[in-house]
Scaffold this active site. Structure first.
Site, mmCIF file in Angstrom:
data_model
loop_
_atom_site.group_PDB
_atom_site.id
_atom_site.type_symbol
_atom_site.label_atom_id
_atom_site.label_comp_id
_atom_site.label_asym_id
_atom_site.label_seq_id
_atom_site.Cartn_x
_atom_site.Cartn_y
_atom_site.Cartn_z
ATOM 1 N N GLY A 113 0.832 -1.212 0.000
ATOM 2 C CA GLY A 113 0.000 0.000 0.000
ATOM 3 C C GLY A 113 0.857 1.248 0.000
ATOM 4 O O GLY A 113 0.631 2.196 -0.765
ATOM 5 N N THR A 114 1.891 1.234 0.817
ATOM 6 C CA THR A 114 2.797 2.386 0.915
ATOM 7 C C THR A 114 3.503 2.621 -0.411
ATOM 8 O O THR A 114 3.715 3.752 -0.844
ATOM 9 C CB THR A 114 3.822 2.127 2.031
ATOM 10 O OG1 THR A 114 3.110 1.854 3.244
ATOM 11 C CG2 THR A 114 4.768 3.302 2.220
ATOM 12 N N ASP A 136 4.889 -9.992 5.623
ATOM 13 C CA ASP A 136 4.321 -10.898 4.606
ATOM 14 C C ASP A 136 5.313 -11.262 3.506
ATOM 15 O O ASP A 136 5.087 -12.208 2.749
ATOM 16 C CB ASP A 136 3.108 -10.242 3.929
ATOM 17 C CG ASP A 136 1.971 -10.021 4.904
ATOM 18 O OD1 ASP A 136 0.987 -9.359 4.529
ATOM 19 O OD2 ASP A 136 2.077 -10.492 6.052
ATOM 20 N N ARG A 280 -7.894 -28.105 18.024
ATOM 21 C CA ARG A 280 -7.829 -26.814 18.711
ATOM 22 C C ARG A 280 -7.186 -25.794 17.774
ATOM 23 O O ARG A 280 -6.405 -26.158 16.901
ATOM 24 C CB ARG A 280 -6.976 -26.924 19.985
ATOM 25 C CG ARG A 280 -7.590 -27.795 21.072
ATOM 26 C CD ARG A 280 -8.812 -27.168 21.701
ATOM 27 N NE ARG A 280 -9.300 -27.930 22.850
ATOM 28 C CZ ARG A 280 -10.149 -28.937 22.760
ATOM 29 N NH1 ARG A 280 -10.573 -29.354 21.566
ATOM 30 N NH2 ARG A 280 -10.580 -29.566 23.849
#
Ligand code: F6P
Length: 362
Positions: A113-114, A136, A280
């Protein structure tokens, strides 16, 4: 000739290594090149609102090992910023403040995005340099982003620890790892942590394939399994539903959003039903972005940050400083902005995982 004045901001999700990068840009600018440095608060919003802080020796010392960002960050976009409850284009305000602060250049630390926002400002005539940051590791054009290595270590250690409950209670442990569009973190930590199943956004999975892999392990005397699932991984059904919704240019409905939001829990319930083993869920969330950066991230952040200062010195702008092999290289923002580096299906990490018997739900 007056000293060059350089602005720095951090935008997007925080990540380990941001302060190391701020330190590198700042120290190299101040000490090596004799420039002045000013930090803007909370991403592009701070530049739009002209909220800044001086970055001198004192602010830059002792931060190499600190998590987070001393400048603060936000996901605010210059062209669509919430102002008094309304979305406003603040690009002109940013350009004005850039001029009024007498900036010669602006270094933006952030992810995809930046990178897009940096290109928008470059197209408005600002001298911009982008440094690739995100846990990421999905920024196109660079081998690596700082933040990834630290998160890899955190997620791997979590998987190591989750093995205790899995084999003690003969359970399936589903561990959700960050990575919305790209599965690098889940793939790397899944391999390093010895997960039996790794589910990626890039490979829509069949729950039955996962269940059969777990049943097979039980038949072979291992009635426990670790399933590492990227937060953006989708079952074949969800993938089809999303594609259909997007295909019809329909906004994904609230019901679908709800199902998608709880899909890791839903996967765990399905696997419990299909295998007869207790299941779980552990969602690692923002733990993966916390605390001191790893040595590798400190080294990468320092290499990229000092390279940015050197590029300012020779007036090279409109670029991302990419890590390429052992080198750093300026890469034109217009060539990389808007692209996401997802895991290629033929990537050797996937091949390597398959060779040790890892199931990918396909
Ligand atoms: O972009 C990095 C990241 O950590 C993603 O892995 C994750 O999906 C997202 O940020 C979470 O964003 P936020 O911190 O705004 O909830």
């Amino acid at each position: 000739m007056s000293k060059k004045r350089i602005g720095i901001l951090t935008a997007g999700g925080d990540s380990p290594g941001l302060n190391a990068a701020i330190r590198a840009v700042g120290k190299a600018c101040l000490g090596h090149h004799g420039f002045q440095v000013i930090g803007f608060r909370d991403g592009f919003r701070g530049l739009a609102e002209n909220r800044s802080m001086a970055l001198e020796g004192s602010q830059l010392s002792g931060i190499l090992t600190q998590g987070g960002t001393l400048l603060g960050t936000s996901r605010d976009k210059p062209h669509r910023m919430l102002v008094n409850g309304q979305l406003a284009d603040m690009t002109d305000a940013i350009a004005r403040n850039y001029e009024e602060n007498g900036l010669d250049g602006l270094v933006c630390l952030g992810g995809n995005g930046t990178q897009k926002n940096a290109l928008r400002l470059a197209n408005k005539g600002l001298n911009v340099i982008h440094l690739p940051k995100t846990i990421d590791n999905d920024v196109w054009g660079t081998d690596m982003t700082f933040g990834f290595d630290t998160a890899l270590g955190i997620a791997t250690e979590a998987i190591d620890r989750l093995h205790s409950t899995a084999h003690s209670h003969h359970r399936i442990i589903v561990v959700e790892i960050m990575g919305h569009h790209a599965g690098w973190l889940a793939l790397g930590a899944g391999i390093a942590g010895g997960a039996d199943v790794i589910l990626l956004p890039e490979i829509p999975y069949a729950v039955e394939s996962v269940a059969e892999a777990i049943r097979e392990r039980s038949r072979n005397g291992k009635p426990f399994s670790i399933v590492a699932v990227a937060e953006g991984a989708l079952s074949l059904e969800h993938h089809a539903a999303l594609k259909a919704a997007v295909g019809k240019k329909k906004k994904v409905g609230a019901e679908t959003e709800l199902v998608l939001a709880s899909r890791t829990l839903r996967l765990s319930e399905q696997l419990q039903k299909l295998t007869g083993l207790e299941a779980r869920v552990t969602i690692l969330g923002h733990l993966q972005r916390g605390g001191a950066p790893s040595a590798a991230d400190r080294l990468l952040a320092t290499r990229l940050g000092t390279a940015a200062a050197d590029l300012v010195a020779v007036g090279v702008y409109g670029i991302m400083v990419a890590a390429v092999g052992e080198e750093t290289q300026p890469v034109a923002l217009e060539e990389v902005a808007g692209k996401i580096k997802t895991v290629p299906l033929e990537h050797e990490w996937i091949a390597s995982a398959r060779r040790v018997g890892t199931n990918f739900g396909d």
